[in-house]
Design an enzyme around this catalytic site. Structure first.
Site, short mmCIF file in Angstrom:
data_model
loop_
_atom_site.label_atom_id
_atom_site.label_comp_id
_atom_site.label_asym_id
_atom_site.label_seq_id
_atom_site.Cartn_x
_atom_site.Cartn_y
_atom_site.Cartn_z
N GLY A 11 0.82 -1.22 0.00
CA GLY A 11 0.00 0.00 0.00
C GLY A 11 0.85 1.26 0.00
N ASP A 49 -3.80 -12.53 4.14
CA ASP A 49 -5.04 -11.80 4.44
C ASP A 49 -5.12 -11.73 5.97
OD1 ASP A 49 -7.62 -11.13 5.05
OD2 ASP A 49 -8.56 -12.62 3.75
N TYR A 138 -14.64 3.64 8.95
CA TYR A 138 -13.19 3.71 9.08
C TYR A 138 -12.80 4.38 10.40
CZ TYR A 138 -8.45 5.47 7.89
OH TYR A 138 -7.11 5.79 7.88
N LYS A 142 -10.99 2.80 13.80
CA LYS A 142 -9.71 3.31 14.32
C LYS A 142 -9.83 3.76 15.79
CE LYS A 142 -6.91 2.77 10.74
NZ LYS A 142 -5.59 2.14 10.75
N ILE A 168 -1.82 11.63 3.66
CA ILE A 168 -0.40 11.50 3.34
C ILE A 168 -0.18 11.64 1.83
CG2 ILE A 168 1.57 9.92 3.38
CD1 ILE A 168 0.46 8.91 6.04
C1 AKB Z 1 -8.34 8.80 4.37
O1 AKB Z 1 -8.56 9.81 3.70
O2 AKB Z 1 -9.21 7.95 4.61
C2 AKB Z 1 -6.97 8.63 4.99
C3 AKB Z 1 -6.90 9.14 6.38
C4 AKB Z 1 -6.99 10.60 6.65
O3 AKB Z 1 -6.76 8.38 7.29
N1 AKB Z 1 -5.99 9.27 4.16
#
Ligand code: AKB
Length: 314
Positions: A11, A49, A138, A142, A168
């Site tokens: 990645g 995986d 997401y 996290k 990033i």
């Molecule tokens: C995203 O845009 O999902 C990532 C992040 C900010 O964790 N680049």
């Protein structure tokens, strides 16, 4: 000989972290892995995986793994297209990694968090203790990561660490499935076609960072004296904040005819739910975090490297 396993090594971050780790620890001491075969990073590479706990355990056994850099994750935009898969990979995958680390008494697990742990109610310039109320799968996965990392540290004495990455930017491997991907896509399009349509508004300001600084942050935190650390995976790290309008102006310094337009799509709502800036005082105080690249230096380096890669002399 013990080794370091990198998940998600093909990645955006993994493809640059793996060579950096190999330079420090020796090529064969770093086992790259990912869900499918890739040309880069070079072997040793395992197709792995992270949701397959048995296979993960056999890789840890076979290669006498002593530390894991766990980068495999589905990012914010793709996460909203397939929340179930995101849960599977980000939550169950993380659990498998922490469990194998606990059972095999690994020396360290490094796993990145993100600014996506914040949400629309987050106050400006949040620190590590700001309440987290993300609205994406997401972000939720996290937050779970941060809490579970602290739990494994407190309960099982596992050395788990990580930073909250902003968006990033890098020229080697394109990001995939993130909300901040526009900040990388724009460079490819500016060089190849001279125009780009951002999928967010021109005034959308988000925290960002150049890849060289992102790698330094992860390696410096991994090597920091544990007694100096106040947090496990909650460290904010800040480097740049810019809007697409400001990025466009910086790109035009090198490509004067570059044309930008704006057609916000459903990723705008995700971007709007994240803070414009974050407070990284703790990382600076605890383990000496200090980024090298400002906006102008980052843009210059991106364009130089991408022109070489894309083979254009314009
Ligand atoms: C995203 O845009 O999902 C990532 C992040 C900010 O964790 N680049």
């Amino acid at each position: 000989m013990s080794s370091i396993l990198v998940t998600g090594a093909g990645g955006q971050i993994g493809s640059e972290l793996t060579p950096a780790l190999r330079q420090r620890h020796g090529h064969d001491a770093v086992i790259a892995s990912g869900p499918e075969e890739v040309d880069d990073p070079a072997p040793p590479f395992e197709v792995l995986d992270v949701t397959d706990a048995d296979h993960l355990e056999s890789v840890v056994d076979t290669f006498e793994v002593d530390a894991i850099y766990h980068l495999a994750a589905i990012l914010s935009a793709k996460g909203e297209q397939d929340p179930q898969l995101t849960y599977e990979v980000n939550v169950n995958g993380l659990y498998n990694v922490l469990e194998v680390a606990r059972r095999h008494e690994l020396a360290q697990v490094i796993v990145p968090s993100t600014i996506a742990v914040f949400g629309p109610d987050t106050p400006d310039h949040p620190g590590e203790k700001t309440i987290l109320r993300p609205t994406t799968m997401y972000g939720i996965s996290k937050v779970f990561l941060e809490l579970l990392a602290s739990y494994y540290h407190r309960r099982f004495d596992l050395d788990v660490r990580g930073v909250r990455y902003p968006g990033i930017l890098s020229h080697k491997t394109r990001p995939g499935g993130g909300t901040t991907d526009y900040a990388v896509e724009v460079f490819y399009e500016a060089i190849e076609s001279g125009s780009y349509t951002y999928f967010v508004r021109e005034d959308t300001q988000l925290p960002m960072m150049y890849m060289q600084d992102a790698i330094t942050a992860m390696l410096d935190l991994a090597e920091a004296d544990e007694s100096d650390l106040r947090y496990r995976c909650e460290y904010n790290v800040s480097a740049l904040e810019f809007t697409p309008r400001e990025l466009t102006a910086a790109i035009r310094e090198h490509i004067p005819d570059f044309q930008a337009s704006y057609e916000p799509d459903d990723r705008q709502e995700i971007a709007d739910s994240w803070p414009n800036t974050i407070d990284d005082t703790a990382a600076r105080e605890d383990w000496g975090w200090s980024p090298d690249y400002d906006l102008e230096e980052m843009v210059e380096d991106m364009i130089l490297n991408l022109r070489q890669k894309l083979d254009t002399s314009a």
